[in-house]
Write an enzyme that holds these catalytic residues in place. Structure first.
Site, PDB file in Angstrom:
ATOM      1  CG  HIS A 148     -44.632  51.777 -32.037  1.00 51.01           C
ATOM      2  ND1 HIS A 148     -45.212  53.020 -31.965  1.00 51.01           N
ATOM      3  CD2 HIS A 148     -44.002  51.598 -30.846  1.00 51.01           C
ATOM      4  CE1 HIS A 148     -44.939  53.569 -30.788  1.00 51.01           C
ATOM      5  NE2 HIS A 148     -44.202  52.718 -30.092  1.00 51.01           N
ATOM      6  CG  HIS A 222     -38.477  53.438 -24.828  1.00 50.32           C
ATOM      7  ND1 HIS A 222     -37.761  53.339 -26.006  1.00 50.32           N
ATOM      8  CD2 HIS A 222     -39.780  53.316 -25.177  1.00 50.32           C
ATOM      9  CE1 HIS A 222     -38.580  53.178 -27.016  1.00 50.32           C
ATOM     10  NE2 HIS A 222     -39.822  53.153 -26.531  1.00 50.32           N
ATOM     11  CG  ASN A 225     -35.720  49.112 -23.974  1.00 46.68           C
ATOM     12  OD1 ASN A 225     -35.806  49.629 -22.868  1.00 46.68           O
ATOM     13  ND2 ASN A 225     -35.317  47.862 -24.125  1.00 46.68           N
ATOM     14  CB  ALA A 226     -37.203  50.624 -29.814  1.00 47.42           C
ATOM     15  CG  ASP A 254     -39.150  46.598 -16.725  1.00 53.22           C
ATOM     16  OD1 ASP A 254     -37.949  46.633 -17.084  1.00 53.22           O
ATOM     17  OD2 ASP A 254     -40.077  46.304 -17.496  1.00 53.22           O
ATOM     18  CG  ASP A 280     -43.303  51.946 -22.719  1.00 56.11           C
ATOM     19  OD1 ASP A 280     -44.192  52.616 -23.276  1.00 56.11           O
ATOM     20  OD2 ASP A 280     -42.641  51.073 -23.309  1.00 56.11           O
ATOM     21  CG  LEU A 313     -39.704  43.151 -23.793  1.00 57.79           C
ATOM     22  CD1 LEU A 313     -38.482  43.924 -23.321  1.00 57.79           C
ATOM     23  CD2 LEU A 313     -40.457  42.579 -22.607  1.00 57.79           C
ATOM     24  CB  ALA A 314     -46.251  44.521 -25.801  1.00 56.77           C
TER      25      ALA A 314
END
Length: 392
Positions: A148, A222, A225-226, A254, A280, A313-314
């Site tokens: 972000h 998620h 993550n983050a 994934d 996502d 990661l995007a």
């Protein structure tokens, strides 16, 4: 798949399925009769001679997948095209890959971008497969920003709040925020407006997450993550999510975002009724493209990994059908459990458990048929086929 008369499926028709996941268990062979967009009956025995959609011998019929976090698809990023046309292209790209219901997701952006989506949201909600919208940000913790844009992360101003709260009247929409970065009154306002609130991109302590859940926060975005991680004396967001039965958790299955060991720990703690498969997904799903621009940054696809210029990661290059297949392979769960995490559990999180996520009389006929190799054969939304089986 074949239809055993020359006409397309009429208002009322029956699907003959060798195997059926009804939302709880595998059964079959079965006959599912659909009328006026709803499931009329589920039965067993010999099919009638006409009006039958007969699935292949290895096919499984299941409730359609529900993805609560889909940023893009079909070459479209919602932030770039917050329009009816943009939403439609995203939804259509994912429907061909098993998703019959989704929340198109807007990541942290300028106030005017939120307002543009808010202006078209009521009309876009009429697109088959749109269940609501997911606003991921802007009230995130910069320490856990992920991909972000840091310059746009902020406590919502009055214009932001007016636009965000309007989504509470648009289907079953949700907001991801960092609870430690906002006041409890803001959380109360969002929930009071009809939005579901999920904790994500957060550096909160477990105590702060518990207090947020006490206020009505029901999700974690998620998982792993983050967010603050689980350690011996500081459980963080991860520990709180795994411990608190009130919290549903989305997870990106994934094999890249979360290690398979962590995936298995999560499913043992949350179970199939607390863990939701999400994609996502970014705009490259459904295209042959290998890169795109995300708010001015070039995002590259290498293998199945999407990364920004600094390696962050995007989002993910993932579909719900792939997520189900990965859940079976990486989590070691039964196909029925993977299907439940892709349909019944997110339906329950969204408050749609009496309408979606099961194959039973009175439920909406949002369905997927797929092969033993986890290849989509066909999807139906309110009984209408997508003709995915004719795809090359």
């Amino acid at each position: 798949m074949k239809i055993m008369d020359d006409s397309p499926p009429p208002t009322g028709f029956t699907i003959a399925a060798p195997q059926l996941f009804d939302g709880t268990a595998m059964r079959g062979p079965a006959l599912v009769t659909i009328s006026c967009g709803l499931i009329e009956s589920v039965g067993f025995g010999d099919p009638p001679s006409r009006g039958i959609t007969a699935l292949p011998a290895d096919a499984i019929l299941a409730p359609g997948f529900i993805d609560i976090q889909v940023n893009g698809g079909g070459g479209v990023l919602l932030n770039d095209e917050p329009s009816e046309a943009g939403v439609r292209r995203i939804v259509e790209a994912h429907r061909k890959r098993g998703t019959t219901g989704c929340l198109p997701t807007l990541i942290t952006d300028r106030t005017d971008v939120i307002e543009r989506l808010a202006a078209v949201a009521p009309a876009a909600l009429q697109i088959p497969g749109v269940l609501g919208f997911h606003l991921e940000g802007p009230a995130l913790n910069k320490a856990r920003k992920g991909i972000h844009l840091e310059s746009e992360i902020r406590v919502p101003n009055e214009r932001d709040l007016a636009a965000i709260k309007s989504f509470g009247r648009c289907g079953h929409s949700m907001v991801t925020l960092a609870p430690e970065c906002v006041t409890t009154s803001l959380i109360d306002d969002l929930i009071g407006a009809g939005l579901r609130v999920s904790a994500g991109h957060s550096d909160a302590t477990a105590t702060q997450i518990k207090r947020a859940a006490d206020r009505g926060v029901t999700g974690v975005t998620h998982l792993f993550n983050a967010m603050s991680q689980l350690s011996s004396r500081d459980p963080g967001v991860v520990g709180a999510a795994l411990d608190d039965e009130r919290l549903f958790a989305g997870i990106i299955c994934d094999g890249l975002h979360v290690d398979p060991i962590s995936l298995r720990v999560a499913v043992r703690c949350k179970g199939r009724d607390g863990l939701m498969l999400v994609t996502d997904a970014m705009p490259l799903v459904g295209t042959d493209q290998r890169h795109f621009l995300l708010q001015g940054r070039r995002i590259l696809l290498q293998g199945d990994r999407l990364t920004g210029p600094d390696g962050t990661l995007a989002g993910a290059h993932l579909t719900m059908m792939q997520a189900v297949r990965n859940a079976v392979a990486l989590l070691g769960v039964a196909v029925a459990d993977a299907l439940r995490m892709a349909s019944r559990t997110p339906a329950t999180f969204l408050g749609l458990e009496s309408q979606l996520g099961a194959i039973a009389p009175g439920y909406r006929a949002d369905l997927i048929a797929f092969s033993s190799k986890f290849e989509v054969i066909e999807t139906w939304v309110a009984g209408q086929p997508s003709l995915a089986s004719s795809m090359p």
